[in-house]
Design a protein around this motif. Structure first.
Motif, PDB file in Angstrom:
ATOM      1  N   HIS A 225       0.821  -1.219   0.000  1.00 52.53           N
ATOM      2  CA  HIS A 225       0.000   0.000   0.000  1.00 52.53           C
ATOM      3  C   HIS A 225       0.854   1.268   0.000  1.00 52.53           C
ATOM      4  O   HIS A 225       0.388   2.341   0.334  1.00 52.53           O
ATOM      5  CB  HIS A 225      -0.975  -0.029   1.175  1.00 52.53           C
ATOM      6  CG  HIS A 225      -2.102  -0.988   0.956  1.00 52.53           C
ATOM      7  ND1 HIS A 225      -1.998  -2.345   1.210  1.00 52.53           N
ATOM      8  CD2 HIS A 225      -3.357  -0.813   0.466  1.00 52.53           C
ATOM      9  CE1 HIS A 225      -3.138  -2.940   0.904  1.00 52.53           C
ATOM     10  NE2 HIS A 225      -3.972  -2.043   0.450  1.00 52.53           N
ATOM     11  N   LYS A 252      -6.144  11.337   3.218  1.00 55.45           N
ATOM     12  CA  LYS A 252      -5.079  11.352   2.222  1.00 55.45           C
ATOM     13  C   LYS A 252      -4.505  12.762   2.108  1.00 55.45           C
ATOM     14  O   LYS A 252      -5.232  13.722   1.872  1.00 55.45           O
ATOM     15  CB  LYS A 252      -5.604  10.893   0.867  1.00 55.45           C
ATOM     16  CG  LYS A 252      -4.510  10.641  -0.159  1.00 55.45           C
ATOM     17  CD  LYS A 252      -5.063   9.986  -1.414  1.00 55.45           C
ATOM     18  CE  LYS A 252      -3.949   9.627  -2.379  1.00 55.45           C
ATOM     19  NZ  LYS A 252      -4.470   8.951  -3.600  1.00 55.45           N
ATOM     20  N   TYR A 299      -1.692   7.734   6.111  1.00 56.50           N
ATOM     21  CA  TYR A 299      -2.715   7.284   5.159  1.00 56.50           C
ATOM     22  C   TYR A 299      -2.557   5.797   4.849  1.00 56.50           C
ATOM     23  O   TYR A 299      -3.547   5.063   4.769  1.00 56.50           O
ATOM     24  CB  TYR A 299      -2.626   8.103   3.874  1.00 56.50           C
ATOM     25  CG  TYR A 299      -3.555   7.628   2.783  1.00 56.50           C
ATOM     26  CD1 TYR A 299      -4.925   7.861   2.868  1.00 56.50           C
ATOM     27  CD2 TYR A 299      -3.063   6.932   1.671  1.00 56.50           C
ATOM     28  CE1 TYR A 299      -5.780   7.410   1.868  1.00 56.50           C
ATOM     29  CE2 TYR A 299      -3.915   6.487   0.679  1.00 56.50           C
ATOM     30  CZ  TYR A 299      -5.275   6.724   0.785  1.00 56.50           C
ATOM     31  OH  TYR A 299      -6.119   6.266  -0.189  1.00 56.50           O
ATOM     32  N   ARG A 303      -5.140   2.220   5.379  1.00 54.70           N
ATOM     33  CA  ARG A 303      -5.535   1.173   4.425  1.00 54.70           C
ATOM     34  C   ARG A 303      -5.717  -0.151   5.165  1.00 54.70           C
ATOM     35  O   ARG A 303      -6.404  -1.044   4.686  1.00 54.70           O
ATOM     36  CB  ARG A 303      -4.502   1.003   3.310  1.00 54.70           C
ATOM     37  CG  ARG A 303      -4.212   2.238   2.445  1.00 54.70           C
ATOM     38  CD  ARG A 303      -5.470   2.871   1.903  1.00 54.70           C
ATOM     39  NE  ARG A 303      -6.041   3.831   2.843  1.00 54.70           N
ATOM     40  CZ  ARG A 303      -7.296   4.277   2.786  1.00 54.70           C
ATOM     41  NH1 ARG A 303      -8.109   3.849   1.856  1.00 54.70           N
ATOM     42  NH2 ARG A 303      -7.732   5.161   3.667  1.00 54.70           N
ATOM     43  N   HIS A 306      -9.554   1.882   8.283  1.00 59.02           N
ATOM     44  CA  HIS A 306      -9.807   3.224   7.757  1.00 59.02           C
ATOM     45  C   HIS A 306      -9.970   4.305   8.818  1.00 59.02           C
ATOM     46  O   HIS A 306     -10.070   5.479   8.474  1.00 59.02           O
ATOM     47  CB  HIS A 306     -11.036   3.203   6.849  1.00 59.02           C
ATOM     48  CG  HIS A 306     -10.778   2.515   5.542  1.00 59.02           C
ATOM     49  ND1 HIS A 306     -11.721   2.460   4.527  1.00 59.02           N
ATOM     50  CD2 HIS A 306      -9.701   1.848   5.072  1.00 59.02           C
ATOM     51  CE1 HIS A 306     -11.232   1.793   3.500  1.00 59.02           C
ATOM     52  NE2 HIS A 306     -10.002   1.414   3.805  1.00 59.02           N
TER      53      HIS A 306
END
Length: 328
Positions: A225, A252, A299, A303, A306
């Motif tokens: 990720h 993000k 961020y 993943r 959340h």
């Protein structure tokens, strides 16, 4: 008349209790699922049927899914679950015990040891609390008793059967969370199949019993990720008295550090002003707030889960373990 009324009420209550256990499950949907899995995985129908028929509906799972801690707690309460001295000490012990594996994996993937420890520490207290529900029961309950996410959990139940067949695991005995996550890192079956890694590459990846495989797999998940080696995760911010009011920021990163500084949010550490960041507001029990500037690696952690609360807890726990092992 009163007796007849009380009898009616009693029958209604008995019916409701019975329905709580059984009415949520549409047996025709279960049968369709069994046939589809048998066809897709090229397995005997009776074999799949024998496993699914031993699954048990757990009504309390539905309630827990409807009230996840990340959505019902303040940041301060959530943080206090994980930032306890005994958990930090358990993290240091886990680090010492698995030092070679952690060093090897971190070097290979670029993922920091603190991040790996933070995830495993938050998820399962370093393997001490992997969950009390049979994974089969959890996924079955959610696949057929939780309409809002039925498709997702049917897919996960199918992946679970595939996973157990591939890795030689017993689908009837593995325990995990109420959502069907399992092992040290609480991987869902689809994530297990997609991201699990064997540390020694000589056997299948066992994330339930082997800490080294779990370490390799958590790091692989973050790497895939796009974890940034040596990158920032989060820095606490001081809000000035005349700071601008901001709409809720996405996790993000989309704005520069300088953008937030100009809005009145000053990082408590020196940071490259051109670095992309986001600003997360964390609520405390007394109604006050904490402000955190978060970056790409924050961020990436989201993943895995959340929730910004989760990501910040992972970050802070990992940092606390590092500080405890290597005090300045």
């Amino acid at each position: 008349m009163i007796i007849r009324y009380l009898l009616f009420i009693t029958l209604v209550l008995i019916s409701c209790i019975s329905n709580d256990s059984y009415a949520q499950i549409d047996q025709s949907a279960v049968n369709d699922f069994i046939r589809n899995v048998a066809f897709q995985q090229k397995r005997p129908l009776k074999e799949v049927e024998a496993i699914i028929n031993q699954a048990e509906y757990q009504s309390d799972i539905i309630e827990k899914m409807s009230r996840p801690a990340e959505k019902t707690m303040t940041w301060e309460r959530y943080r206090n679950i994980f930032m306890k001295q005994e958990r930090i000490e358990a993290g240091v012990d886990f680090w010492v015990t698995n030092e070679k594996v952690l060093n090897d994996v971190s070097t290979l993937t670029g993922v920091s040891i603190e991040a790996i420890l933070g995830v495993i520490g938050v998820e399962t207290y370093f393997g001490q609390r992997m969950g009390n529900y049979r994974v089969l029961d959890a996924l079955y309950t959610l696949a057929f008793g939780y309409p809002r996410r039925s498709s997702f959990f049917k897919a996960e139940l199918s992946k679970y059967l595939e996973l157990c067949e591939k890795e030689g695991l017993d689908p009837l005995t593995i325990k995990g969370s109420y959502a069907g996550a399992m092992g040290y890192g609480q991987f869902m079956p689809s994530s297990y199949l997609a991201y699990a890694k064997s540390y020694d590459s000589e056997s299948g990846a066992d994330l339930v019993n082997q800490a080294d495989d779990a370490i390799a797999s958590v790091a692989n998940y973050l790497k895939v990720h796009r974890w940034e080696k040596g990158g920032l995760v989060a820095v606490e911010v001081k809000k000035s008295q005349n700071a601008a009011s901001l709409a809720k920021q996405k996790v993000k990163p989309a704005n520069s550090v300088d953008y937030y500084i100009q809005k009145g949010y000053e990082p408590k550490e020196t940071i490259n002003s051109s670095e992309l960041a986001s600003l997360q507001v964390m609520d405390k029990e007394d109604g006050s707030e904490e402000y955190w500037m978060t970056f790409k690696n924050f961020y990436v952690i989201t993943r895995y889960n959340h929730s910004p609360l989760y990501a910040l807890a992972v970050f802070q726990l990992g940092e606390a373990i590092k500080s405890a092992r290597y005090p300045e």
